[in-house]
Scaffold this active site. Structure first.
Site, PDB file in Angstrom:
ATOM      1  N   TYR A  79      47.618  30.758  43.371  1.00 51.84           N
ATOM      2  CA  TYR A  79      46.653  30.683  42.269  1.00 51.84           C
ATOM      3  C   TYR A  79      47.307  29.906  41.134  1.00 51.84           C
ATOM      4  CZ  TYR A  79      42.690  32.350  39.494  1.00 51.84           C
ATOM      5  OH  TYR A  79      41.539  32.434  38.767  1.00 51.84           O
ATOM      6  N   ARG A 214      24.742  36.031  53.431  1.00 53.42           N
ATOM      7  CA  ARG A 214      25.003  35.924  54.866  1.00 53.42           C
ATOM      8  C   ARG A 214      24.072  36.868  55.620  1.00 53.42           C
ATOM      9  NH1 ARG A 214      29.287  38.403  56.087  1.00 53.42           N
ATOM     10  NH2 ARG A 214      29.964  38.746  53.947  1.00 53.42           N
ATOM     11  N   TYR A 286      32.282  28.148  41.409  1.00 56.44           N
ATOM     12  CA  TYR A 286      33.283  29.072  40.856  1.00 56.44           C
ATOM     13  C   TYR A 286      34.059  29.765  41.963  1.00 56.44           C
ATOM     14  CZ  TYR A 286      29.817  32.720  41.865  1.00 56.44           C
ATOM     15  OH  TYR A 286      28.919  33.552  42.494  1.00 56.44           O
ATOM     16  N   TRP A 312      35.807  27.859  35.508  1.00 51.21           N
ATOM     17  CA  TRP A 312      36.925  28.793  35.585  1.00 51.21           C
ATOM     18  C   TRP A 312      36.985  29.562  34.282  1.00 51.21           C
ATOM     19  CZ3 TRP A 312      42.828  27.395  35.390  1.00 51.21           C
ATOM     20  CH2 TRP A 312      43.578  28.468  35.880  1.00 51.21           C
ATOM     21  N   LYS A 375      34.352  46.842  45.115  1.00 51.78           N
ATOM     22  CA  LYS A 375      35.512  46.521  44.283  1.00 51.78           C
ATOM     23  C   LYS A 375      36.429  47.747  44.194  1.00 51.78           C
ATOM     24  CE  LYS A 375      34.943  43.667  40.852  1.00 51.78           C
ATOM     25  NZ  LYS A 375      35.904  42.601  41.206  1.00 51.78           N
TER      26      LYS A 375
END
Lengths: 385, 385
Positions: A79, A214, A286, A312, A375
């Site tokens: 990253y 999906r 993004y 970003w 999450k």
């Protein structure tokens, strides 16, 4: 004291042996010393209670710290922004070897304010304006410059997840196209945290959304959930192979075709989605969950004025003032976004560093294997002394 | 008169049978009546001498009209702008069936001015501000609104090719990045007409160019030619597979990496070329010779601020005034660009329409097969009467 030494005997010598035995070992952080697979390189360390904060600093404890996909990338070393190495997690207490504390997001609560600190008091909820501040820890001393106070009416989970996903959605919806009520936005990865924020923010303004997900065993159920959240239409990528699909969307959007496509998937399906756009539209990326490059029809760029950008949120923070950040958080708080689906994982105070480290590695291993559909929020308790 | 009828007997009845025999058949146009393979659908027609131009109109004869790749696409019906159908190529003389005259670019010379026409006189060189005006003809009557006078110091070939390629290069170099002396620009398809203009315009301003061409038997010779034209560096796409290549270009551009990539190829090689760019760079596409979509690394868009646009000179013309167009042509004339490599093909006055049509179809067939390495300029003579 013997028990304590034995509980912390597996720090890999990260804790200085010069710490006097009388110091209370009271905080904990998840750390790594070199990049690699998070399921291997993460450890936890325990460090002494923070001294009173110096002038212009505050002490905070972290209440909840999300594990975001980008945190995994930071640990892997892939990253572009990295935490600074710390050789001290508690002022005055030096580590043998510098460590990196991951975590870019999290809800902190002020526990003590230093001299000259204005507008902040014990108990205030704050987030950190600094990038890669190392939120996977139980307590830190922070310069007041890096602290942004939160609005009071946020839930704990919404506060802990306010700095990355909602501002990404909010800024992408206001920066590239001047959207008015009745306008359309197209997005893929609509079930992501950002995707869900896009649906809700758009719906709150009367902006209509065409959402792609999906195909999966429970597609209909997910479509229903996103529709309840405010999605105007939800489709799967499979629909893009059907020629009549484009016609039906064109009929739907009529003489006001979408001019904004928000992309976190990339790959060939994104190129197909651009066919739904009108003239002078913008594709804003993004993410690239497909791990494939972004593919765009050159003809649409030349003849239809299609433009492609990236977004970003880290860059947004570095180019906007604290006042602008606070104003953004206030706007987001007003929206009362639904809390992201989450699971809270507690690194309990009763665990040894070795046990806590093993638990963290197990969590990131499961995340890496895609075994969490929601999450993960870390709650790192101070270790028992 | 018998000879004349026989020479024009193969017009497929496009010429009205009501034309009186006393009318001199004196002009010629290449036409099509329906879209298709240019090597099949193109014909030529002969039509009467133009009457004196009406008020606010001028008569022109075309001296040279290029065959551009987009003209082929127009005839095929795959280009977004189309010529208007004409049912009369000479006022007062109606055709049985409307025809389309291809040709978007060309040097015209004023032969007669109508009442109220100011600032233009017989002999002036002009180009047409109208899109798809049908330049593959020997003479036309044009509204003065659609005429832009050229600077006097242009060669015939440079004047005939001034409206498409040089303004594409010139505008792409000034619209997206504020280039200063010493800055770098990257481009592919560097040997194209636009590519060569990019090299020359950049060099005239001290802007350095990194140019990519296809590997071919005479690569070294072409590299030498482009270098003589002002190219700073010329590479082939093969170089992009060599990992050390990127390092050597980074050393070359140092702390001033390129922020502009001009693309007329698309496909995966273009994605590789973006690795040569610095932060906040722009990829501007004006073609896709690979016939593949544009592929871009999503990460560079998100983390390095890479933006992708298209450029279409036709749109530029529709959004800029006649004064801006004239100013642009004056700037381009000053640059004394090298004439594009070209071959002039004459549709001689002695050919019958059938013979002229066959010759045109043969030319476009050869262009379609890639057998011309240079630009073809049509010179359409008035047919013998």
């Amino acid at each position: 004291m013997f028990r304590q030494l034995s509980r912390h005997a597996n720090l890999n010598n990260l804790t200085s042996p010069s710490v006097p035995r009388s110091v209370r070992l009271a905080h904990r952080a998840v750390v790594f010393t070199e990049n690699g697979d998070p399921a291997s390189v993460l450890k936890t360390v325990t460090y002494p209670t923070l001294p009173a904060p110096p002038r212009d600093n505050v002490n905070v404890r972290f209440r909840i710290s999300p594990i975001n996909p980008s945190d995994i990338n930071v640990i892997e070393g892939v990253y572009p922004s990295k935490p600074a190495p710390s050789d001290s997690l508690s002022p005055g207490h030096k580590l043998h070897q510098p460590v990196y504390v991951p975590g870019n997001e999290g809800l902190a609560e002020i526990t003590e304010v230093g001299e000259n600190v204005k507008g902040l008091k014990k108990g205030d909820w704050v987030v950190l304006a600094k990038q890669q501040p190392g939120t996977w820890s139980s307590a830190r001393t922070i310069s007041v410059e890096d602290v942004v106070k939160l609005p009071v009416d946020l839930s704990e989970v919404n506060a802990a997840t306010i700095t990355v996903n909602p501002p990404t959605a909010y800024n992408m919806l206001r920066t590239f196209v001047d959207l008015k009520e009745g306008d359309w936005v197209v997005q893929n990865g609509a079930n992501s945290a950002v995707g869900q924020a896009i649906i809700q923010i758009s719906a709150s303004r009367g902006v209509k959304t065409i959402n792609f997900i999906r195909s999966r065993p429970d597609t209909e159920n997910l479509k229903k959930q996103l529709t309840e959240l405010g999605a105007t239409r939800v489709y799967t990528y499979d629909d893009l192979s059907d020629k009549s699909f484009y016609k039906s969307v064109k009929e739907l959007t009529g003489d006001n075709p979408p001019r904004l496509l928000l992309n976190c998937v990339s790959g060939p399906a994104t190129a197909q989605m651009t066919r739904l756009l009108g003239n002078n539209a913008h594709v804003v990326s993004y993410g690239a969950m497909s791990k494939k490059p972004l593919t765009l029809p050159t003809g649409a760029m030349i003849f239809k004025g299609l433009t492609a950008h990236g977004f970003w949120v880290t860059k947004w923070y570095t180019t906007h003032s604290r006042e602008e950040r606070e104003a953004l958080f206030a706007e987001i708080a007003k929206l009362k976004l639904r809390e992201p689906e989450h699971e809270t994982v507690v690194l309990s105070s009763s665990l040894t560093d070795e046990e806590a480290g093993e638990k963290v590695r197990e969590i990131v291993r499961k995340i890496g294997e895609g075994k969490y559909g929601k999450k993960v929020l870390l709650k790192i308790e101070d270790p028992e002394d």
